[in-house]
Design a protein around this motif. Sequence first.
Motif, mmCIF file in Angstrom:
data_model
loop_
_atom_site.group_PDB
_atom_site.id
_atom_site.type_symbol
_atom_site.label_atom_id
_atom_site.label_comp_id
_atom_site.label_asym_id
_atom_site.label_seq_id
_atom_site.Cartn_x
_atom_site.Cartn_y
_atom_site.Cartn_z
ATOM 1 N N LYS A 103 35.661 47.377 38.378
ATOM 2 C CA LYS A 103 36.006 46.541 37.450
ATOM 3 C C LYS A 103 35.594 46.712 36.050
ATOM 4 O O LYS A 103 35.031 47.344 35.776
ATOM 5 N N VAL A 104 36.439 45.883 35.072
ATOM 6 C CA VAL A 104 35.971 46.040 33.752
ATOM 7 C C VAL A 104 35.965 44.708 33.118
ATOM 8 O O VAL A 104 37.029 44.060 33.329
ATOM 9 N N ASN A 105 34.950 44.301 32.641
ATOM 10 C CA ASN A 105 34.575 43.083 32.075
ATOM 11 C C ASN A 105 34.849 41.828 33.242
ATOM 12 O O ASN A 105 35.747 40.782 32.912
ATOM 13 N N GLY A 106 34.641 42.342 34.349
ATOM 14 C CA GLY A 106 34.928 41.467 35.523
ATOM 15 C C GLY A 106 36.111 41.294 36.136
ATOM 16 O O GLY A 106 36.423 40.642 37.137
ATOM 17 N N GLN A 107 37.225 42.140 35.683
ATOM 18 C CA GLN A 107 38.392 41.888 36.099
ATOM 19 C C GLN A 107 38.904 43.305 36.838
ATOM 20 O O GLN A 107 38.628 44.311 36.549
ATOM 21 N N VAL A 138 25.103 46.620 48.872
ATOM 22 C CA VAL A 138 26.126 45.890 49.382
ATOM 23 C C VAL A 138 26.862 45.126 48.338
ATOM 24 O O VAL A 138 25.879 44.124 47.922
ATOM 25 N N ALA A 139 27.920 44.774 47.901
ATOM 26 C CA ALA A 139 28.393 43.745 47.045
ATOM 27 C C ALA A 139 28.304 42.292 47.750
ATOM 28 O O ALA A 139 28.725 42.306 48.664
ATOM 29 N N PRO A 140 28.055 41.302 47.001
ATOM 30 C CA PRO A 140 28.025 40.044 47.704
ATOM 31 C C PRO A 140 29.670 39.747 47.841
ATOM 32 O O PRO A 140 30.422 40.325 47.546
ATOM 33 N N VAL A 141 29.861 38.812 48.775
ATOM 34 C CA VAL A 141 31.179 38.490 49.203
ATOM 35 C C VAL A 141 31.721 37.761 48.017
ATOM 36 O O VAL A 141 33.077 37.949 48.155
ATOM 37 N N SER A 142 31.219 37.204 47.165
ATOM 38 C CA SER A 142 32.010 36.632 45.834
ATOM 39 C C SER A 142 32.620 37.638 45.224
ATOM 40 O O SER A 142 33.347 37.293 44.402
ATOM 41 N N SER A 143 32.097 38.877 45.151
ATOM 42 C CA SER A 143 32.924 39.860 44.372
ATOM 43 C C SER A 143 33.929 40.306 44.876
ATOM 44 O O SER A 143 34.822 41.342 44.127
ATOM 45 N N GLY A 144 34.370 39.735 45.930
ATOM 46 C CA GLY A 144 35.670 40.629 46.696
ATOM 47 C C GLY A 144 35.368 41.625 47.867
ATOM 48 O O GLY A 144 34.272 41.800 47.907
ATOM 49 N N PRO A 145 36.350 42.020 48.414
ATOM 50 C CA PRO A 145 36.326 42.852 49.480
ATOM 51 C C PRO A 145 36.066 44.246 48.937
ATOM 52 O O PRO A 145 36.457 44.645 47.671
ATOM 53 N N GLY A 146 35.337 45.004 49.603
ATOM 54 C CA GLY A 146 35.174 46.405 49.367
ATOM 55 C C GLY A 146 34.080 46.982 50.428
ATOM 56 O O GLY A 146 33.148 46.285 50.693
ATOM 57 N N ALA A 148 32.092 49.798 50.012
ATOM 58 C CA ALA A 148 30.910 50.256 49.430
ATOM 59 C C ALA A 148 30.322 49.223 48.471
ATOM 60 O O ALA A 148 30.517 48.264 48.439
ATOM 61 N N GLY A 149 29.559 49.685 47.605
ATOM 62 C CA GLY A 149 28.990 48.795 46.337
ATOM 63 C C GLY A 149 30.223 48.402 45.510
ATOM 64 O O GLY A 149 31.403 48.860 45.710
ATOM 65 N N ALA A 150 29.784 48.017 44.359
ATOM 66 C CA ALA A 150 30.865 47.579 43.171
ATOM 67 C C ALA A 150 30.045 47.745 42.064
ATOM 68 O O ALA A 150 29.128 47.712 41.743
ATOM 69 N N VAL A 151 31.074 48.215 40.985
ATOM 70 C CA VAL A 151 30.604 48.655 39.700
ATOM 71 C C VAL A 151 31.706 47.771 38.609
ATOM 72 O O VAL A 151 32.972 47.611 38.736
ATOM 73 N N ASN A 152 30.910 47.185 37.697
ATOM 74 C CA ASN A 152 31.499 46.613 36.465
ATOM 75 C C ASN A 152 31.073 46.962 35.508
ATOM 76 O O ASN A 152 29.925 47.030 35.105
ATOM 77 N N ALA A 153 31.949 47.464 34.559
ATOM 78 C CA ALA A 153 31.717 47.788 33.142
ATOM 79 C C ALA A 153 31.922 46.892 32.482
ATOM 80 O O ALA A 153 33.043 46.427 32.126
ATOM 81 N N VAL A 154 30.878 46.505 31.448
ATOM 82 C CA VAL A 154 31.114 45.387 30.475
ATOM 83 C C VAL A 154 30.987 46.065 29.134
ATOM 84 O O VAL A 154 30.222 46.546 28.710
ATOM 85 N N LEU A 155 32.172 45.713 28.397
ATOM 86 C CA LEU A 155 32.402 46.222 26.942
ATOM 87 C C LEU A 155 31.604 45.233 25.980
ATOM 88 O O LEU A 155 31.313 44.361 26.273
ATOM 89 N N LEU A 156 31.536 45.635 24.745
ATOM 90 C CA LEU A 156 30.886 44.783 23.809
ATOM 91 C C LEU A 156 31.360 43.417 23.544
ATOM 92 O O LEU A 156 32.616 43.453 23.706
ATOM 93 N N GLN A 157 30.770 42.594 23.448
ATOM 94 C CA GLN A 157 31.166 41.039 23.513
ATOM 95 C C GLN A 157 30.401 40.361 22.289
ATOM 96 O O GLN A 157 29.267 40.591 22.022
ATOM 97 N N GLN A 158 31.204 39.858 21.375
ATOM 98 C CA GLN A 158 30.944 38.936 20.355
ATOM 99 C C GLN A 158 30.012 37.724 20.983
ATOM 100 O O GLN A 158 30.792 37.107 21.522
ATOM 101 N N PRO A 159 28.858 37.563 20.693
ATOM 102 C CA PRO A 159 28.033 36.383 21.132
ATOM 103 C C PRO A 159 28.257 35.051 20.078
ATOM 104 O O PRO A 159 28.684 35.233 19.017
ATOM 105 N N PHE A 160 28.052 34.013 20.704
ATOM 106 C CA PHE A 160 27.995 32.916 20.039
ATOM 107 C C PHE A 160 26.718 32.922 19.034
ATOM 108 O O PHE A 160 25.636 33.749 19.469
#
Length: 705
Positions: A103-107, A138-146, A148-160
């Motif tokens: 995933k990228v940014n959770g997508q 093991v990825a949690p079931v809430s992250s979707g099917p898969g 093996a594991g799961a990888v999520n790359a989070v790009l720079l985010q503008q904070p509040f």
Amino acid sequence: MKLLLAGSALALLPFTTSAPALAQDETEKPATAGNIQTDVIVVTAARFGTIATDTLDTPEQVALPADTAALAARTPGGALVGNGGLSGQLAYRGLFGERVTGKVNGQRFATGGPNAMDPPLHYAPSILLERIEIARGVAPVSSGPGLAGAVNAVLLQQPFAQTSGTDASARFMAQYRSVDDSYAVGGLAGIANEHWRLGVIGSREQGEDYRFPGGTATGTSFERNLYGVQAGYRAAGGEFFLEYRRSETDPSGNPPFALDIVYFDTDFLQTGFKGELAKEVTLDVRLGHVAVRHLMDNQTLRQPAAPAASARATFADADSFTGEASLRFGSSNRHVRIGGDFELADKFVRITNPFNAGFFLDAQSNLAAERFGAFAELRSAMGAVEFELGGRIDHTSQDSGVPQLGSAVPMGPRMLANAFAASAREASDTSFDLVLRGWMPGEMITPRVTLARKVRVPSTLERFAWLPTEASYGLADGNIYVGNPALKPEVAYIAEAGFDLSAGALTFRPTLFYRRVDDYIQGTPFDATPGVVDSTVEMVSAMNGDPTPLMFRNVDAELFGVDLDFRAELGADLAIDGTASWVRGKRRDVDDNLYRVAPPNLRLAAIWSPGRWSLGAELQAAADQAKVSAANGESPSDGYVVLGLSGSFDLSERISLSAGVENLFDEYYQPHLSGLNRVADSDVALGERLPGAGRGVWMRISAGF
């Protein structure tokens, strides 16, 4: 467990570990360590956030590769599948490809390249990374099917902002590497107050063919741009967010493949909400769309270019629509979470000859996959034992259209296309996942255990690839594959056990794991007489240079091993970090090894940081890999040891300079999971594994304002 490497653009040391603690939401203040389920590799220039409160930690640096998969591979159990400058994949505990959720940014989204030239991390330039999240084991079931594991790359985010006043901020980074004469620049600029935020993100990367001891790996240049906007609005109950990004990959080489990237033009759109509806009732909603437009050929970069008769230009499209929603009842440590998600993907691939308008054929004709899922998770405790129990159910439907062929296509492919058109061209599966994770928090030691059943439904490529081609989701082994509509889903039964030790200046986290995979999908000889061309599939495959095609089939497999990471602080200024991984993959149906499993490997790093400056060294080593697949003709590989040096200096609290030397002793090495070279005019021999990069220097500047 959440592991943070704060400081520079990429921490030199693989992990920095905190004391274990209970799972929690990212929006909540960490207790002591974070989430025992997730490894988080922070690779941002600095956690500047709001400049008034964040500080630049002591840098711990290595050169940033353009391929983010190389960074994710630093996790315990990780390895890099090297398929070109921008097309690498994360192998995790012996599994890679679509078995590792990306995933990228959770997508989540479908890649466009039929041979995975654009795996998920292709769309996360390392110069823009804020962090990489990797599910532990093991990825949690809430992250979707898969599987093996799961990888999520989070790009720079503008904070509040922390106050009602409007603040402007910016983060910037630039890097140069001599080994491929590459540069990368990128950053984020935005404005925000405590209720809303708005940011603009962008990057530019370009590199030439990289050098290795003995020559140059021709066809490894790359070029990529990314830009986008992001916005959020926060009220008392939660936050609405909206983001759009455009990724443009221009001509980039892929020596392990028959074709190179001409372009990937990809649009990402995502929106959602996360917040409290009532006391201890939290809603999380996310909707997204990704559109991929792709062209690859053997004319633009390939040296020498293919002659007119065998020239190819392949066009590919992929569109993904995704959505997910969940409700959490209770606190972060004691709750029930229920939710559902869906993923709709459409793919189309047409092979053409740019010199012959009558030659075209739809290798993947209007492939469609629809998945709808639901899950439930319980987070609670039994005495001193904390646990999380989750289950999910998914229903997947897949189908294919009728391929169209041009007048210049020969009879062999026509016969295969007609047979495919007369077949059912559809499949459906209902799958069940179950994950139980338990741990017992202690002052120094946290034992943990995981039991799981995970399922992966065959991809539309594996089922509906009617035309024998090299498309294999990035195996890049030179073999020709054909699909199999009779494939059954892969079912993995998983057991893991380990502990997290945190004793003052020492942290240590080993894990033993075992995966028994029924109906594992792997390429096997098309029929019982390999090399004897007695079928239309073999005839077409032989026309393309391989008389021994492989068909995707279900086999039985098992993977087991151990991996670990550690950190030791030797005084106030010196620290040593490391990771080690060993995985063994075997076939259970025949006496053979599993195909393309990384050898045992080790990373050791040390950094001395007495003040505003630091010095570091990192050693990367891999053993020989002789446990290779005989059935797939896999070649063994030799071990190697590579050393790098680095240093950094903080010009101020907001500006840092870094530099280093890669492969200090100019070691020649060939990582076992590197693809095989297909470029003729190269200093790498045809069919040889691509070597690692040679000695080179790198320099980087990071700034935040």
